[in-house]
Enzyme design. Sequence first.
Site, PDB file in Angstrom:
ATOM      1  N   ASN A 177       0.744  -1.451   0.128  1.00  0.00           N
ATOM      2  CA  ASN A 177       0.121  -0.063  -0.044  1.00  0.00           C
ATOM      3  C   ASN A 177       0.742   1.117  -0.077  1.00  0.00           C
ATOM      4  OD1 ASN A 177      -1.658  -2.221   1.756  1.00  0.00           O
ATOM      5  ND2 ASN A 177      -3.160  -0.824   0.477  1.00  0.00           N
ATOM      6  N   VAL A 179      -0.041   6.405  -1.268  1.00  0.00           N
ATOM      7  CA  VAL A 179      -0.452   5.750  -0.141  1.00  0.00           C
ATOM      8  C   VAL A 179      -1.847   5.164  -0.371  1.00  0.00           C
ATOM      9  CG1 VAL A 179      -1.060   5.927   2.497  1.00  0.00           C
ATOM     10  CG2 VAL A 179       0.784   7.252   1.550  1.00  0.00           C
ATOM     11  N   CYS A 180      -2.214   3.859  -0.587  1.00  0.00           N
ATOM     12  CA  CYS A 180      -3.297   3.388  -1.237  1.00  0.00           C
ATOM     13  C   CYS A 180      -4.436   2.962   0.083  1.00  0.00           C
ATOM     14  CB  CYS A 180      -3.010   2.292  -1.869  1.00  0.00           C
ATOM     15  SG  CYS A 180      -4.231   1.652  -3.086  1.00  0.00           S
ATOM     16  N   LEU A 181      -5.326   3.523   0.172  1.00  0.00           N
ATOM     17  CA  LEU A 181      -6.013   3.409   1.351  1.00  0.00           C
ATOM     18  C   LEU A 181      -7.619   3.890   0.903  1.00  0.00           C
ATOM     19  CD1 LEU A 181      -4.434   4.523   4.708  1.00  0.00           C
ATOM     20  CD2 LEU A 181      -5.128   2.153   4.097  1.00  0.00           C
TER      21      LEU A 181
END
Length: 962
Positions: free
Chosen positions: A789, A796-798
């Site tokens: 992530n 930032v992968c969220l």
Amino acid sequence: MASRTRDTPAKFYQEDLVRRIDQPQNVAIVLRCWHDSDELPPLANQQSDPLLRPLTKGEVGVSYLPTGKREIAPEGEFQLVDRVFHTGDVCKRSVNDVRCGIVIDVEVAARLFHAVSGQPVAAPVSHSKLRSSVDYFIGDFVLCDDWVGQIEEVFEENTVQVGNGTQLVRLPQLGPAFGVGDRGSDILPAQPQSLLGYLARSLRANNSVHDVVINVVPTVLAITWLAINQKLSNEEAAKRQRPPRFWTSSDLSRLIMVHNRSEEVVRVGERVQFKDVKDAEAAGVAPTEHGKAGDGPGVVKVWDMVVSETQTTVKVMWQDGTIEENISAAELVPYLNVDESEVWPGDHVLWKFEDEQRIGVIQSANAQQRTATVRWYKAADSSEVAPEPTEVVSVLELDPHGHSSDQTDNGGNAEMFGVRRGEFVFIHNDNETNGLELPRVPKIGEVEPWVREASGFEDNNDLQGWRKEMYDLGWRIASSEEIDPTAPRQADPRDVDWFGEVTELRQDGLIEVTLPNFNKVVVPLQRLTLLQDGLDPTVEDMWGDEYDNESADNPDEDMEIEYEDPADADAQSEGSWETLPEEDRDGWADEPEGEAMDVDQSAAAPDVSSPASAPVPTPAPAGVPAPDASSPPLLTPPLASANAAPIELRTPSPLPAAASSSRIPQPTRQSILSGSEDEEAWQRFAVLPSAPPDHAFYGTPAVQPSKSFTSRINKEFRVLSNNLPETILVRSYEDRSDLLRSLIIGPENTPYEDAPFVIDWMLDSDFPQTPPKAHFLSWTNGNGRVNPNLYEEGKVCLSILGTWAGDAAESWSAAKSSLFQVFLSIQGLVLVKEPWYCEPAYDKLRGTVEGTVNSRLYSERAYVLSRGFIRRALEIPLSGLEEEIHWLYYKRGMLEKVLRDARALIEKSKDATDEVEVPSSGVEELAIPRLTAGGVITLSRTLVKLQGLLDANASAVPAVAQ
């Protein structure tokens, strides 16, 4: 490194040929498996296709042959007959084997039956004696006038025998709808006037008799032209105009078909013909005859066969360089989730450490130890590989893919590292190169704009755009001329020497390319340019249009984090923003001045007693619930001061047992940070006078804060001031209230333990109606992601940040989300013990043999890379956090602890056996139980640098209390 778990591996994979154990005559193709990366949501109506529902563990979705009946059933009801492999596929002997290999050749023995009569062939037939009955497939590459094109659509003319008689009908059709031998009462449309009959009388005397397709001929091709011959001079290339879009049957003899070697291998259900009639006759095949002399095409002979069963053997080159032939495909398993550090002989790689780089070719790899033997190029611009000596290096220091590249050259074209078997390439002239330094290879191929134009069906069921134009052309041809089945279908490829398929990677760095005329040439990598496939295979949907994949436009979105509170389910289910008046747009209700703002303690102090192997809990939705509505003006955030008192984390209130499953796991740390008389040096939240120039968003225009923006920021700051855990620091700035910087120390017993993770943040003018923007400072030196992530380019992968398409309840909410919640989510849900499972497609493999092996490989890489983060933070201090990092690693002794722990792990790894047991039930496993030899090599280099930093600051580092 073998591993054993208490779970059984996956039994089947997509495209497997299986047979029912209780009914051996029933053979089926596997279309879906419970462990597939794709995930289908539940459907209200599944009657359209029984495979359209989520699978539970141990289930498999199959399609029976030849009926096409589909069902989902337990894997245990089937046995494997054959397994599909293509040249270039990666395979293993078993899922718990760390060694893998590349399939370099495939041989298939096929059982056949006649497509119309159903007469079987007695003995299996080698695929080398067969060819596809279909001349042109969508996606095939074609050559014409020094251009490479790709077929986008096909208009076909089908010849149909009506009932059991001799009556033949021509049925024009857009798209490959039928194959020879297809039969049924619904093949012909209900309105006979839409057909072109060879006979004028009634089409079907008996509606109970099935009609049969006896011939399929392409009459129009739609081709997009991608790129031109790279051997041409600029002047010559300018004279070569793009060939036309549509090609009719009378023009097909000008095209040169280019088939991938994998396409020559036959598969179950395909229509094939013998290349030589003599082989067909020797196998006892007799054609069926249809029609009658003097009518239309006269007598049509059908030689088409259908593949009913296969037995596949493969030739594999293993990572250690050994080659094994005649392996039954059923004895191998596909390696689907290939670790990014895997390499094979012939691969071009870039070795990197600090500012030093070397380019080499893999000679062999030791998968168990994660090392590789490499021969280096004499220089970056050289085409020669140094004959000796070779060197053994860690694969963790090799870049076989181009991690550090921006993946485009100066002209905007894509680029790759090296080439792979099965890829198509342009060959440059002997005295020319592709223009890039080794090991980079450009990738070209521009799809023409008309391909992207709307061309499907409108509401009135009429075609539009280029497909409508193609449809009209096809019908004009069908209405005006007969198709000559003996006309040549393609041009002679003998003179093509500029384009071909990569068929071998040699260990001297040279590449073998097979030309369309099947001649082979050997060229250096610098003389090759890759062709970009104009069709994106990820958009092909084998399940039809019943699903709208909302994440298709976001291929890099990785992690799904749920924020769910049953009490707020109704409010969140709408999935849309609520527009508030300006005075209320901060999203939170005001509270009386002087009263502390309450924080959802389920997020502030989670339950960490659950076993690490359990699924990651999800955080509660209300990071900060709304306090009382009446409110005087808000407090201003505290400023950083040398005399400021340390910010204490409030003692959490106990939570009801029912709420424990919604908590964010947050590790606690006692040894370094707790109980220090110098805690004033470790302020968890502070506002500094000015934003630092090294902030990722420093160059963005400053937000002109509105009343709602300021109100919300003040509340956010107050929450951070009172509730941040001791392993998270946050800095804001007086002159840029829209910017923040966070420092998160990696949690204990994770691959990230003791490492610093820094993320820069920006709040736009619509905050809090929009989520904060994040930029992760990746310090991997271009050696890949440290976490699924956390991207190298800073993403930032969220879902809470809007960088992953989750459900509405998982997205940022102005009323329910907070910066505090975001920081805890990163620490508790991203920097986890087993980060490999953060990929949503991999979480279902938790507890399986395959998942355990892949997770350990990933965790080792994450641990080694994150040790480099410590070095980077100490060598190049971060503005606004210099003193804190110096205090933590030097004065408080964390650097000494890092060195001690790493050296102990190295010693433990040297003494470990190759067999790794999964701990007994109730015993927690270490995040990094041991390192491979490759991990030790890379880690040791970093430890030398860290020791040098420690020695240089020895006077500032006291002994750590034991």
